[in-house]
Design a protein around this motif. Structure first.
Motif, mmCIF file in Angstrom:
data_model
loop_
_atom_site.group_PDB
_atom_site.id
_atom_site.type_symbol
_atom_site.label_atom_id
_atom_site.label_comp_id
_atom_site.label_asym_id
_atom_site.label_seq_id
_atom_site.Cartn_x
_atom_site.Cartn_y
_atom_site.Cartn_z
ATOM 1 N N HIS A 64 -2.933 -10.183 -5.493
ATOM 2 C CA HIS A 64 -2.248 -9.037 -4.886
ATOM 3 C C HIS A 64 -2.566 -7.731 -5.613
ATOM 4 N N GLN A 65 -3.667 -7.701 -6.357
ATOM 5 C CA GLN A 65 -4.122 -6.481 -7.033
ATOM 6 C C GLN A 65 -4.696 -5.524 -5.986
ATOM 7 N N LEU A 66 -4.225 -4.300 -6.021
ATOM 8 C CA LEU A 66 -4.742 -3.265 -5.135
ATOM 9 C C LEU A 66 -5.829 -2.472 -5.836
ATOM 10 N N SER A 67 -6.833 -2.073 -5.075
ATOM 11 C CA SER A 67 -7.809 -1.100 -5.559
ATOM 12 C C SER A 67 -7.975 -0.081 -4.433
ATOM 13 N N THR A 68 -8.350 1.144 -4.818
ATOM 14 C CA THR A 68 -8.452 2.219 -3.834
ATOM 15 C C THR A 68 -9.595 3.157 -4.172
ATOM 16 N N ASP A 69 -10.065 3.853 -3.148
ATOM 17 C CA ASP A 69 -11.061 4.902 -3.356
ATOM 18 C C ASP A 69 -10.397 6.277 -3.419
ATOM 19 N N ALA A 70 -9.063 6.322 -3.437
ATOM 20 C CA ALA A 70 -8.322 7.590 -3.445
ATOM 21 C C ALA A 70 -8.284 8.241 -4.820
ATOM 22 N N LEU A 71 -8.540 7.489 -5.873
ATOM 23 C CA LEU A 71 -8.422 8.044 -7.225
ATOM 24 C C LEU A 71 -9.593 8.941 -7.595
ATOM 25 N N VAL B 183 0.834 -1.200 0.000
ATOM 26 C CA VAL B 183 0.000 0.000 0.000
ATOM 27 C C VAL B 183 0.873 1.256 0.000
ATOM 28 N N ASN B 184 1.902 1.271 0.827
ATOM 29 C CA ASN B 184 2.777 2.437 0.891
ATOM 30 C C ASN B 184 3.465 2.679 -0.455
ATOM 31 N N ALA B 185 3.879 1.618 -1.123
ATOM 32 C CA ALA B 185 4.509 1.763 -2.443
ATOM 33 C C ALA B 185 3.537 2.399 -3.442
ATOM 34 N N SER C 77 -8.884 4.536 1.455
ATOM 35 C CA SER C 77 -8.788 3.110 1.757
ATOM 36 C C SER C 77 -8.297 2.329 0.554
ATOM 37 N N PHE C 78 -7.800 1.136 0.833
ATOM 38 C CA PHE C 78 -7.361 0.186 -0.190
ATOM 39 C C PHE C 78 -8.009 -1.150 0.083
ATOM 40 N N LYS C 79 -8.121 -1.936 -0.966
ATOM 41 C CA LYS C 79 -8.495 -3.343 -0.869
ATOM 42 C C LYS C 79 -7.402 -4.113 -1.597
ATOM 43 N N LEU C 80 -6.931 -5.195 -0.977
ATOM 44 C CA LEU C 80 -5.892 -6.021 -1.568
ATOM 45 C C LEU C 80 -6.460 -7.408 -1.817
#
Length: 140
Positions: free
Chosen positions: A122-129, A61-63, A114-117
């Motif tokens: 190991h695909q990340l998705s986020t609501d930050a975009l 997530v940090n990456a 937030s993120f979902k992994l």
């Protein structure tokens, strides 16, 4: 009485006792674990799922945060709340850390995004975009 004496002598010379006098009880667990590992891989179990530590999740997530410049806050001023319920995805909330070096009220930690992994891919998705609609979108 002679039969009892023979039993005692046979027990003392049992092959379960090492000839050199060393205790061999530590060999059994190692053999058991080395047998269990190939069996779990052969059964189709995904050993990577069990090996996905909270630290590894935070690093992924940090990456993504750094790569996509999702916040101007320095890394030391971010905190991560990882919720792993054992399902298909691991939920991660990224929050502001408030302390002496980051400032702010230490009694609160506002959620930034937030993120979902996905546990398997190991695909990340986020609501930050797109914070306006709050929908999760894939992020690499």
């Amino acid at each position: 009485m002679g039969a009892g004496l023979i039993v005692l002598v046979l027990a003392a010379c049992s092959p379960s006792q090492p000839a050199d006098g060393q205790d061999n009880t530590t060999a059994a667990p190692a053999e058991t674990s080395s047998v269990a590992t190939p069996a779990s891989a052969a059964s189709g179990a995904a050993p990577a799922q069990a090996a996905l530590s909270e630290d590894a999740v935070v690093e992924l997530v940090n990456a993504a945060i750094q790569k996509h410049k999702l916040t101007d806050l320095p890394e030391q001023c971010l905190s991560y709340m990882v919720e792993d319920n054992g399902g298909k995805v691991i939920d991660i909330d990224v929050r502001e850390k408030h302390d002496d070096s980051c400032g702010g009220d230490p009694g609160v930690a506002p959620r930034l995004f937030s993120f979902k992994l996905d546990r398997v891919s190991h695909q990340l998705s986020t609501d930050a975009l797109d914070r306006a609609d709050g929908e999760f979108q894939p992020i690499d």
